[in-house]
Design an enzyme around this catalytic site. Structure first.
Site, PDB file in Angstrom:
ATOM      1  CD1 TRP A 170      38.269  58.930   2.403  1.00 22.99           C
ATOM      2  CD2 TRP A 170      38.904  56.882   2.297  1.00 22.99           C
ATOM      3  NE1 TRP A 170      39.453  58.814   1.493  1.00 22.99           N
ATOM      4  CE2 TRP A 170      39.635  57.301   1.433  1.00 22.99           C
ATOM      5  CE3 TRP A 170      38.819  55.247   2.320  1.00 22.99           C
ATOM      6  CZ2 TRP A 170      40.557  56.537   0.684  1.00 22.99           C
ATOM      7  CZ3 TRP A 170      39.572  54.580   1.663  1.00 22.99           C
ATOM      8  CH2 TRP A 170      40.576  55.396   0.874  1.00 22.99           C
ATOM      9  CD  GLU A 371      34.947  60.067  13.144  1.00 24.12           C
ATOM     10  OE1 GLU A 371      34.428  61.364  12.922  1.00 24.12           O
ATOM     11  OE2 GLU A 371      34.408  59.173  12.772  1.00 24.12           O
TER      12      GLU A 371
END
Length: 392
Positions: A170, A371
């Site tokens: 990713w 995140e």
């Protein structure tokens, strides 16, 4: 009696009064860039899962937004708040564009700027700031997302060299990057490495068939006996604090960016409701519609007030990781809720790319979990409140 003129959602609380003139100039320049260069093509790029990343990177470099909050080495050296406002405008165009800028500036460039040697800084930062080179950041692994301490990617000494093996997942910009900041386990601690992507044994297959962040390059990084010289290691980073510090830089941009996507959805829904006739009157003239719009505007303004507060704390050098978690947790969660609610106002038209709403809603599904997932940020805030870590 003349009806009052409509106000834009972020004008409800006169938020511009909280922003300095230079910050407004930067914000407005980024908005013009997005209006001229991004919005006319965004639906097509999203539908085709394509982004002219090399061209855009150079244009964004000329605009001065790549690593804009860093000092020296060709970086603009703006305030953190100005950087946040730029992220707000970029994500109002598309989360993929903001991700490009965030990964370049707040992950790859920040890691080198904060933890790198002078040689590493001089080699890479001017090129990355100008958009002549693309960077990526390799931390997440297929089985280790929320628990990066468990990463399996490793670096072993071989004489004066390092040999890297492992897989990252990713990774934004990975397939087009010229340099990757890769984090790996060593015999001592986790260390960061500056890896030219033309190094033998390095490959970055692109991840396809995405339904979110389609106008963004997402990749796997594969390292098979990648040999690096001793000076490839980031000398000032040892342990997990290095990559986590970088992640906080990127999360700060998201705190401002996600409400940008929400703002675009809400402004679209308001305009649509005013001009869409239903039962011989505008959709905006119904109480249920106005209730939806009012609730969304209140949440949007609260999100921007939170972002601006965190911006001022960061500019003062006083921001704490748990405060960034408050911003990321709230602002992404509320922005996604706004995007979904706006879709209901547009009804069937809300699922087409003629309007930006479903595109933003799909993108924010990714922003919600990258995140740091909402759950991780809840636990970070919970630890701040109780003094007890509950991550395991």
């Amino acid at each position: 009696m003349t009806a009052p003129s409509p106000v834009r959602p972020l004008d409800l609380l006169a938020l511009d009064e909280e922003i300095g003139d230079e910050e407004k100039d930067i914000r407005d320049a980024v908005r013009r860039f997005c209006d001229d260069r991004v919005r006319p093509h965004m639906a097509t790029w999203f539908e085709q899962a394509h982004l002219p990343i090399r061209d855009l990177a150079r244009e964004l470099g000329e605009l001065g937004v790549l690593g804009m909050h860093l000092q020296g080495y060709g970086c603009a050296g703006t305030s953190a708040t100005a950087y946040g406002l730029a992220c707000h405008e970029l994500e109002a165009a598309d989360s993929g564009i903001r991700s490009l800028v965030s990964v370049q500036g707040s992950l790859a460039m920040f890691a080198i700027h904060r933890f790198g040697s002078e040689e590493q800084k001089g080699r890479w930062l001017p090129e990355l700031a100008a958009g002549r080179a693309i960077g990526c950041f390799g931390l997440t692994e297929p089985d280790y997302g929320s628990n990066p301490a468990g990463m399996r990617t490793n670096a072993k000494r071989d004489g004066d060299d390092w040999i890297l093996n492992g897989t990252k997942m990713w990774i934004t910009n990975g397939s087009v990057a010229d340099v990757a900041v890769v984090w790996a386990q060593t015999d001592e601690r986790i260390r960061g490495f500056v890896v030219p992507t033309d190094a033998p044994g390095f490959s970055a297959p692109e991840i396809t068939r995405k339904m979110s962040l389609r106008a963004s390059v997402t990749s796997e990084l594969v390292l098979e006996d990648v040999r690096l010289p001793a000076d490839a290691v980031l000398p000032e980073a040892a342990g997990l604090s290095g990559p986590l510090t970088c992640l906080n830089e990127a999360r700060f941009g998201i705190v401002f960016g996600a409400p940008g996507a929400a703002r675009e959805c809400l402004e679209t829904a308001i305009d649509y409701a005013i001009n869409r006739p239903v039962f011989d009157r505008p959709l905006a003239g119904f109480q249920l519609t106005q209730a939806k719009l009012a609730d969304m505007a209140v949440e949007l303004d609260k999100a921007m007030l939170l972002a601006l507060r965190l911006g001022r704390l960061k500019d003062a050098g006083r921001i704490r990781p748990h405060q960034i978690s408050v911003g990321k947790l709230n602002n992404v969660r509320e922005s996604l809720a706004i995007a979904r609610q706006c879709r209901t106002i547009l009804a069937a038209n809300g699922i087409t790319l003629e309007y930006p709403v479903i595109r933003h809603a799909n993108n924010l599904e990714s922003v919600l979990t990258y995140e740091g997932t909402s759950e991780i940020h809840q636990l970070t805030v919970g630890q701040a409140l109780t003094g007890i870590g509950a991550f395991t």
